[in-house]
Scaffold this motif. Sequence first.
Motif, PDB file in Angstrom:
ATOM      1  N   ILE A  16       0.855  -1.188   0.000  1.00 22.82           N
ATOM      2  CA  ILE A  16       0.000   0.000   0.000  1.00 22.82           C
ATOM      3  C   ILE A  16       0.892   1.238   0.000  1.00 22.82           C
ATOM      4  O   ILE A  16       2.099   1.146   0.226  1.00 22.82           O
ATOM      5  N   ASP A  17       0.313   2.393  -0.243  1.00 18.02           N
ATOM      6  CA  ASP A  17       1.094   3.628  -0.238  1.00 18.02           C
ATOM      7  C   ASP A  17       1.675   3.896   1.138  1.00 18.02           C
ATOM      8  O   ASP A  17       1.061   3.602   2.169  1.00 18.02           O
ATOM      9  N   GLN A  18       2.853   4.476   1.153  1.00 19.90           N
ATOM     10  CA  GLN A  18       3.495   4.849   2.407  1.00 19.90           C
ATOM     11  C   GLN A  18       2.609   5.861   3.130  1.00 19.90           C
ATOM     12  O   GLN A  18       2.193   6.861   2.552  1.00 19.90           O
ATOM     13  N   PRO A  19       2.329   5.629   4.401  1.00 20.58           N
ATOM     14  CA  PRO A  19       1.412   6.525   5.115  1.00 20.58           C
ATOM     15  C   PRO A  19       2.080   7.809   5.590  1.00 20.58           C
ATOM     16  O   PRO A  19       3.307   7.895   5.714  1.00 20.58           O
ATOM     17  N   THR A  20       1.259   8.776   5.873  1.00 15.76           N
ATOM     18  CA  THR A  20       1.653   9.981   6.584  1.00 15.76           C
ATOM     19  C   THR A  20       1.231   9.776   8.029  1.00 15.76           C
ATOM     20  O   THR A  20       0.105   9.362   8.297  1.00 15.76           O
ATOM     21  N   LEU A  21       2.135  10.045   8.964  1.00 21.30           N
ATOM     22  CA  LEU A  21       1.861   9.877  10.389  1.00 21.30           C
ATOM     23  C   LEU A  21       1.848  11.253  11.034  1.00 21.30           C
ATOM     24  O   LEU A  21       2.755  12.059  10.815  1.00 21.30           O
ATOM     25  N   THR A  22       0.819  11.526  11.835  1.00 20.11           N
ATOM     26  CA  THR A  22       0.669  12.836  12.451  1.00 20.11           C
ATOM     27  C   THR A  22       0.502  12.682  13.954  1.00 20.11           C
ATOM     28  O   THR A  22      -0.263  11.832  14.412  1.00 20.11           O
ATOM     29  N   ALA A  23       1.199  13.514  14.698  1.00 20.88           N
ATOM     30  CA  ALA A  23       1.101  13.523  16.159  1.00 20.88           C
ATOM     31  C   ALA A  23       0.270  14.718  16.621  1.00 20.88           C
ATOM     32  O   ALA A  23       0.148  15.718  15.904  1.00 20.88           O
ATOM     33  N   ALA A  24      -0.257  14.612  17.812  1.00 21.81           N
ATOM     34  CA  ALA A  24      -1.073  15.684  18.378  1.00 21.81           C
ATOM     35  C   ALA A  24      -0.267  16.972  18.561  1.00 21.81           C
ATOM     36  O   ALA A  24      -0.835  18.061  18.554  1.00 21.81           O
ATOM     37  N   ASP A  25       1.056  16.848  18.699  1.00 23.93           N
ATOM     38  CA  ASP A  25       1.893  18.037  18.913  1.00 23.93           C
ATOM     39  C   ASP A  25       2.256  18.766  17.624  1.00 23.93           C
ATOM     40  O   ASP A  25       3.051  19.692  17.627  1.00 23.93           O
ATOM     41  N   GLY A  26       1.669  18.340  16.495  1.00 22.34           N
ATOM     42  CA  GLY A  26       1.901  19.023  15.229  1.00 22.34           C
ATOM     43  C   GLY A  26       3.018  18.464  14.382  1.00 22.34           C
ATOM     44  O   GLY A  26       3.226  18.905  13.252  1.00 22.34           O
ATOM     45  N   LEU A  27       3.745  17.479  14.900  1.00 22.17           N
ATOM     46  CA  LEU A  27       4.808  16.859  14.119  1.00 22.17           C
ATOM     47  C   LEU A  27       4.183  15.886  13.122  1.00 22.17           C
ATOM     48  O   LEU A  27       3.277  15.135  13.464  1.00 22.17           O
ATOM     49  N   THR A  28       4.673  15.894  11.888  1.00 15.31           N
ATOM     50  CA  THR A  28       4.159  15.019  10.840  1.00 15.31           C
ATOM     51  C   THR A  28       5.319  14.307  10.165  1.00 15.31           C
ATOM     52  O   THR A  28       6.346  14.924   9.872  1.00 15.31           O
ATOM     53  N   LEU A  29       5.157  13.008   9.946  1.00 14.74           N
ATOM     54  CA  LEU A  29       6.098  12.227   9.150  1.00 14.74           C
ATOM     55  C   LEU A  29       5.383  11.922   7.849  1.00 14.74           C
ATOM     56  O   LEU A  29       4.316  11.304   7.850  1.00 14.74           O
ATOM     57  N   ARG A  30       5.973  12.345   6.728  1.00 10.87           N
ATOM     58  CA  ARG A  30       5.325  12.151   5.431  1.00 10.87           C
ATOM     59  C   ARG A  30       6.343  11.672   4.408  1.00 10.87           C
ATOM     60  O   ARG A  30       7.546  11.909   4.556  1.00 10.87           O
ATOM     61  N   PRO A  31       5.853  10.991   3.369  1.00 12.68           N
ATOM     62  CA  PRO A  31       6.777  10.575   2.310  1.00 12.68           C
ATOM     63  C   PRO A  31       7.451  11.796   1.673  1.00 12.68           C
ATOM     64  O   PRO A  31       6.864  12.876   1.587  1.00 12.68           O
ATOM     65  N   TRP A  32       8.674  11.600   1.241  1.00 17.78           N
ATOM     66  CA  TRP A  32       9.418  12.662   0.564  1.00 17.78           C
ATOM     67  C   TRP A  32       8.808  12.951  -0.803  1.00 17.78           C
ATOM     68  O   TRP A  32       8.287  12.056  -1.459  1.00 17.78           O
ATOM     69  N   THR A  33       8.902  14.211  -1.226  1.00 18.57           N
ATOM     70  CA  THR A  33       8.456  14.598  -2.558  1.00 18.57           C
ATOM     71  C   THR A  33       9.606  15.279  -3.293  1.00 18.57           C
ATOM     72  O   THR A  33      10.589  15.714  -2.671  1.00 18.57           O
ATOM     73  N   ALA A  34       9.466  15.402  -4.593  1.00 20.48           N
ATOM     74  CA  ALA A  34      10.494  16.077  -5.397  1.00 20.48           C
ATOM     75  C   ALA A  34      10.710  17.515  -4.926  1.00 20.48           C
ATOM     76  O   ALA A  34      11.837  18.025  -4.980  1.00 20.48           O
ATOM     77  N   ALA A  35       9.668  18.150  -4.426  1.00 15.73           N
ATOM     78  CA  ALA A  35       9.781  19.534  -3.955  1.00 15.73           C
ATOM     79  C   ALA A  35      10.704  19.667  -2.738  1.00 15.73           C
ATOM     80  O   ALA A  35      11.174  20.767  -2.427  1.00 15.73           O
ATOM     81  N   ASP A  36      10.986  18.556  -2.062  1.00 20.83           N
ATOM     82  CA  ASP A  36      11.860  18.578  -0.883  1.00 20.83           C
ATOM     83  C   ASP A  36      13.346  18.538  -1.233  1.00 20.83           C
ATOM     84  O   ASP A  36      14.193  18.728  -0.356  1.00 20.83           O
ATOM     85  N   ALA A  37      13.677  18.290  -2.480  1.00 15.67           N
ATOM     86  CA  ALA A  37      15.084  18.112  -2.872  1.00 15.67           C
ATOM     87  C   ALA A  37      15.976  19.289  -2.486  1.00 15.67           C
ATOM     88  O   ALA A  37      17.078  19.067  -1.969  1.00 15.67           O
ATOM     89  N   PRO A  38      15.583  20.545  -2.693  1.00 21.19           N
ATOM     90  CA  PRO A  38      16.470  21.646  -2.285  1.00 21.19           C
ATOM     91  C   PRO A  38      16.758  21.660  -0.781  1.00 21.19           C
ATOM     92  O   PRO A  38      17.880  21.956  -0.371  1.00 21.19           O
ATOM     93  N   THR A  39      15.770  21.289   0.028  1.00 19.94           N
ATOM     94  CA  THR A  39      15.968  21.254   1.483  1.00 19.94           C
ATOM     95  C   THR A  39      16.949  20.159   1.862  1.00 19.94           C
ATOM     96  O   THR A  39      17.833  20.355   2.714  1.00 19.94           O
ATOM     97  N   VAL A  40      16.826  18.988   1.254  1.00 14.56           N
ATOM     98  CA  VAL A  40      17.753  17.889   1.544  1.00 14.56           C
ATOM     99  C   VAL A  40      19.158  18.266   1.078  1.00 14.56           C
ATOM    100  O   VAL A  40      20.141  18.008   1.778  1.00 14.56           O
ATOM    101  N   TYR A  41      19.250  18.879  -0.075  1.00 18.23           N
ATOM    102  CA  TYR A  41      20.560  19.325  -0.566  1.00 18.23           C
ATOM    103  C   TYR A  41      21.213  20.260   0.462  1.00 18.23           C
ATOM    104  O   TYR A  41      22.384  20.087   0.814  1.00 18.23           O
ATOM    105  N   GLU A  42      20.456  21.242   0.943  1.00 14.75           N
ATOM    106  CA  GLU A  42      20.993  22.177   1.942  1.00 14.75           C
ATOM    107  C   GLU A  42      21.378  21.446   3.221  1.00 14.75           C
ATOM    108  O   GLU A  42      22.404  21.769   3.838  1.00 14.75           O
ATOM    109  N   ALA A  43      20.585  20.458   3.632  1.00 16.97           N
ATOM    110  CA  ALA A  43      20.901  19.693   4.844  1.00 16.97           C
ATOM    111  C   ALA A  43      22.263  19.032   4.715  1.00 16.97           C
ATOM    112  O   ALA A  43      23.054  19.028   5.669  1.00 16.97           O
TER     113      ALA A  43
END
Length: 189
Positions: A16-43
């Motif tokens: 099945i598709d990789q899920p997005t996980l959300t916590a009550a404190d506002g933290l979210t774990l989500r699958p990576w997208t192509a739009a995230d590439a510049p952020t990972v590059y900077e990291a």
Amino acid sequence: MPELMSTVVDPDTFTIDQPTLTAADGLTLRPWTAADAPTVYEAFQDPAIRHWHVRTAESVEQVHEWILRWRAAWSTGNGQWAVDSDGEVAGRIGLRRSDLTEGVTELAYWTLPARRGRSIAPRAANMLTRWAFHDIGFDRIELTHSVHNPSSCRVAAKCGFPFEGTLRGAGRHSDGRHDMHLHARLRTD
């Protein structure tokens, strides 16, 4: 040859598709997208992230390829998530070296420099650990880090991963092989 025991984690879980996980404190774990590439590059321009990893990002295009591999790894139980806090990427967390037959996986993470000191890594690790145990059915989750990385040791302790020992020369880093601390949690802990 027939197995004496059944597989612990059902491989069909990862069809099945990789899920997005959300916590009550506002933290979210989500699958990576192509739009995230510049952020990972900077990291990966950060000296600390570069030091604790065996790779570096030479271009945003190269990171696009990483993201495609991270997304494909989901089908083998090796999911990688972007850690979002307040709507922005704050880090990465994932499962690696997953052995579905044995029900064992390893947790890996990093936090962007500007987000360090805000408990992002422990919160994400706790969220992913709960999900991996209770929703997926892993029996054991390991966490390893260089003996020279006290920040990762603190994350392990905050998340209830007891220290189990030292793996001699088990990790490669930018300055050579390091002994690695092994921490682990069991579903029954």
